[in-house]
Scaffold this active site. Sequence first.
Site, PDB file in Angstrom:
ATOM      1  N   VAL A 102      -1.336  -4.686   2.219  1.00  0.00           N
ATOM      2  CA  VAL A 102      -0.434  -4.520   3.533  1.00  0.00           C
ATOM      3  C   VAL A 102      -1.033  -5.375   4.530  1.00  0.00           C
ATOM      4  O   VAL A 102      -2.295  -5.718   4.639  1.00  0.00           O
ATOM      5  CB  VAL A 102      -0.553  -3.199   3.905  1.00  0.00           C
ATOM      6  CG1 VAL A 102      -0.008  -2.939   5.263  1.00  0.00           C
ATOM      7  CG2 VAL A 102      -0.161  -1.930   3.007  1.00  0.00           C
ATOM      8  N   CYS A 103      -0.077  -6.086   5.010  1.00  0.00           N
ATOM      9  CA  CYS A 103      -0.295  -7.032   6.217  1.00  0.00           C
ATOM     10  C   CYS A 103      -1.374  -8.198   5.774  1.00  0.00           C
ATOM     11  O   CYS A 103      -1.150  -8.468   4.553  1.00  0.00           O
ATOM     12  CB  CYS A 103      -1.014  -6.181   7.356  1.00  0.00           C
ATOM     13  SG  CYS A 103      -1.273  -7.178   8.954  1.00  0.00           S
TER      14      CYS A 103
END
Length: 244
Positions: A102-103
Amino acid sequence: MSDFDIAIVLYPGMTALDAIGPYEVLRMMPGARIRFVAHEAGPVITDSGVLAIGATHTFAEVPRPRIILVPGGPAATAASADDKLLAWLIAAHRTSTWTTSVCTGALVLAGAGLLDGEPATTHWSAQQALGLLGAKPQREERVVRTGKIVTAAGVSAGIDLALWLAGEMFGREQAEAIQLNIEYDPRPPFDAGHVSKASGAVKRKALADMVRSAPEMRASETFVSSLTGAQKTLWRSAIRRMRR
């Protein structure tokens, strides 16, 4: 499907929602055993400098998770050079069903050599860095799958990633049931959630805010060492309950 481990990586300076957003979805999958993994069990301070998440297991204790999730945050660049973390990630990826980020957690996957020449996404401010690490940035995509590797864009996109995984593993009805349980029906009051929609002024302010948060992250580095004996005992007790 029998019970299976989901390893969510923790490291100081990570962004809490990158891990906790997907956690709230993944923990509802049938048979899921969540393991928050780090160098050692105990509190890990996130990028705010005030919020801690408890690591329940060491890397060595979770060698073969079915799902790996690496969150991002301001310290992802440091994590992408953490030899112990990278060695665990490379080994665990060999047997995982899904390896995800994520990210800016994608930078950690790239640091492990898992994204060389592969399409991937990350936070809008880190797309160039992702490309320099050997991946092919997909700036317009919120979730990108390449084989068994799945990367998500910034922060809140982790919820989308986790729901997608639930659908892949257990079918649409199960994923939609989880979506309903967490009432994930976003209707934001503003429409600047992607860099293509934000004005120049908003983008400049967003970048300035990220820079300003750096001192808070540095202050968090001394937090764990300052815990009292009683506080550490509470942490250990909570972690023992989570490991059952």
